[in-house]
Design an enzyme around this catalytic site. Structure first.
Site, PDB file in Angstrom:
ATOM      1  N   HIS A   1       0.871  -1.178   0.000  1.00 35.48           N
ATOM      2  CA  HIS A   1       0.000   0.000   0.000  1.00 35.48           C
ATOM      3  C   HIS A   1       0.913   1.234   0.000  1.00 35.48           C
ATOM      4  CE1 HIS A   1      -2.794   2.917   1.850  1.00 35.48           C
ATOM      5  NE2 HIS A   1      -3.780   2.104   1.532  1.00 35.48           N
TER       6      HIS A   1
ATOM      7  N   GLN B   1      -4.501  -4.893   7.179  1.00 34.00           N
ATOM      8  CA  GLN B   1      -5.508  -5.834   6.679  1.00 34.00           C
ATOM      9  C   GLN B   1      -5.495  -7.171   7.409  1.00 34.00           C
ATOM     10  OE1 GLN B   1      -7.866  -4.994   4.708  1.00 34.00           O
ATOM     11  NE2 GLN B   1      -7.110  -3.072   3.871  1.00 34.00           N
TER      12      GLN B   1
ATOM     13  N   LYS C   1     -10.532  -0.148  10.663  1.00 35.57           N
ATOM     14  CA  LYS C   1     -10.812  -1.339   9.846  1.00 35.57           C
ATOM     15  C   LYS C   1     -11.235  -2.522  10.715  1.00 35.57           C
ATOM     16  CE  LYS C   1      -7.342  -0.094   6.348  1.00 35.57           C
ATOM     17  NZ  LYS C   1      -8.117   0.531   5.267  1.00 35.57           N
TER      18      LYS C   1
ATOM     19  N   CYS D   1      -4.890   2.563  -3.500  1.00 33.62           N
ATOM     20  CA  CYS D   1      -3.631   3.082  -2.936  1.00 33.62           C
ATOM     21  C   CYS D   1      -2.469   2.153  -3.223  1.00 33.62           C
ATOM     22  CB  CYS D   1      -3.750   3.336  -1.432  1.00 33.62           C
ATOM     23  SG  CYS D   1      -4.959   4.579  -1.033  1.00 33.62           S
TER      24      CYS D   1
END
Lengths: 408, 142
Positions: A121, A201, A224, A362
């Protein structure tokens, strides 16, 4: 895992969008928040709000306890050795920038190397570009396989004794690939390099044990993983954090201030200049409680099952390309429909109440590697169901029909 | 919110059969513009002689809205003076903001007024027009 009962706890999911029940498939960008997190933040503002670490008064103590309590929860959540190893930040980006601005600039010099991958990213790429430029270090990339995965042999071949830092994302926000962080860390350490992990993530979706991984730094975002925006953390091994200089100076982080010199507080506060994100941290603590109650292993199993179901069903659509490996993928699927631009796909789905992400995520260097300008992505979380996937598939068939025959 | 509001037949026609897609020679004024949030990009080339846009061509990658808009824009500005072209860009801006629904100079463009209902897509529609503005500003500085 009772998904219906979980869904009941997310007020936002129960609404119609453009005349259809909302299907939210963009949790990799930002997750929704359960009632318990929303209430924890409200309760803090309604009962305990004050600045931390200063007030002698009762609210000041309560706010400090709440803030530091969230740090303890975060430390346990990652299995850090001590809450001192948890620095609260605005999110993953700020956490990675802290390592790049402080640690990397202190240890890297001419001829040294920083090693990353092309799947990173932008927030795990640009801080290293900048650090490399500032120090004269070389930025090196571990090559990717065709499906986007990393081979350990390539890590071995890229990392050398001149490597000071290796920084890799645990789970790719585009490919869904889960990288072998523990093994990469071992290779980095063999060469005396430190290992940084972008956990944006992974942290929301699987059990993370920083001591088992043995990584030196680990960054993640709260938003997230069911927590509010604006809060995240950097984990760092205590000895490393102690040796590092702060990058933000001001209130809260000082020990003693003279006219021409100052000293810093001990860990973790020396890195938390200014009034911290107190309510955000409280929300993060509540999110951790929420996720722990359900169980990260359960959540991971659920998402992998959904992703596999989505992968299988998407594969049946004619003219679709799916990116990333077939096996060992986390809860997201990135794809493109032939001849329909991802923005158009996302707009059509939006009119059916289905929220997906379209764009470069991104990850411009990864998009170039995949030879696409942008992609569509559906990402899953604990509140998604097979019906959500079915709605997505129906929506994609309608998109194809619309662009193929709807207008001619 | 109906899809047909956005994807009108004329838009899809320009998307599938773009006008003025291609390149001009190296001496033409060249503007590269991208939309950093979504990855759409356009290279616009203008041949301006005596204050008049003689030729306009584009290449690039993007969604149906950005590419059809580029196709229409290049059609609309050919033969216009640079001042007229800038005025058209202004007018287009009003169109996508919903301040006007008419575009007499090229009726096809009126179809893009549908983006007012899709705020996330306005930047797609304006990409090529922003390239046009940038190009004319560059040309006027020369």
């Amino acid at each position: 895992m009772n998904v219906q009962a979980i869904r009941e706890q997310f007020p936002i999911l129960h609404q119609n969008v453009n005349g259809h029940p909302l299907v939210y498939l963009d949790s990799a960008a930002s997750s929704q928040k359960p009632r318990s997190v929303i209430d924890a933040v409200s309760r803090f503002y309604e009962h305990d709000n004050a600045n931390v670490h200063r007030g002698v008064h009762t609210l000041g103590s309560r706010a400090t306890d709440a803030y530091e309590g969230a740090r303890e929860k975060t430390a346990k959540f990652l299995n850090a050795a001590s809450p001192q190893e948890i620095i609260f930040t605005r999110g993953t980006t700020t956490a990675l920038n802290l390592v790049a601005s402080s640690y990397a600039r202190a240890v890297c010099g001419e001829g040294d190397e920083i090693v990353i991958t092309q799947m990173e990213h932008h927030s795990n790429l640009i801080p290293w570009q900048q650090a490399a430029k500032a120090t004269g270090a070389t930025l090196k990339y571990i090559p990717l396989q065709k499906d986007g995965s990393i081979r350990l042999a390539d890590v071995e071949a890229t990392v050398t004794d001149r490597t000071k830092l290796v920084s890799v994302m645990y789970v790719s926000n585009v490919l869904g690939v889960v990288n072998p962080i523990k093994e990469i860390t071992a290779i980095a350490h063999k060469h005396g390099a430190k290992m940084v992990v972008d956990g944006a993530q992974s942290t929301p979706h699987m059990k993370v044990d920083v001591r088992d991984l043995d990584c030196d730094f680990y960054a993640f975002s709260g938003h997230k993983m069911c927590a509010p925006t604006g809060i995240g953390a950097l984990y760092g091994k205590k000895a490393l954090l102690e040796a590092m200089e702060p990058v933000e100076f001001g209130g809260e982080m000082i020990d003693h201030v003279d006219l021409y010199d100052s000293t810093w507080k001990e860990l973790p506060w020396k890195f938390e200049g200014g009034t911290p994100i107190i309510a955000g941290a409280v929300g993060l603590g509540a999110a951790i409680d929420f996720l722990n109650e359900i169980g990260l292993d359960e959540i991971e199993r659920h998402e992998h099952k959904l992703a596999a179901y989505a992968y299988d069903r998407l594969s049946t659509i004619e003219g679709i390309s799916i990116f990333g490996p077939v096996e060992n993928r986390a809860g997201l699927v990135t794809f493109n429909l032939n001849d329909v631009h991802p923005h158009d796909v996302a707009t059509v789905l939006d009119t059916k109440g289905i929220a997906i992400r379209a764009g470069h995520h991104c990850c411009q260097p990864l998009m170039r590697y995949l030879n696409v300008s942008s992609t569509a992505r559906a990402s899953f979380y604990l509140y998604n169901t097979e019906e959500d996937v079915d709605r997505l598939i129906d929506g994609l068939h309608q998109t194809k029909e619309f662009f193929g025959y709807g207008i001619g | 919110m109906e899809l047909d509001d956005l994807y009108r037949r004329v838009i899809m026609d320009h998307y599938k059969n773009p006008r003025n897609r291609g390149t001009l020679d190296d001496e033409a004024l060249t503007i590269n513009l991208n939309n950093p949030t979504c990855g759409d990009r356009i290279t616009l080339q203008l041949q301006v002689e005596g204050g008049v846009v003689k030729q306009a061509k584009f290449t690039g990658e993007g969604c149906s809205i950005s590419m059809s808009s580029a196709s229409m824009m290049t059609e609309a500005v050919k033969g216009k003076t640079t001042e007229e072209a800038l005025a058209l860009a202004e007018k287009f801006s009003s169109l996508v903001k919903g301040e006007t629904a008419e575009f007499d100079e090229l009726e096809d463009i009126e179809a893009l007024s549908g983006v007012t209902k899709f705020p996330a897509r306005i930047k797609c529609a304006t990409l090529s027009w922003n390239a046009l503005r940038k190009g004319i500003e560059l040309q006027q500085q020369q």
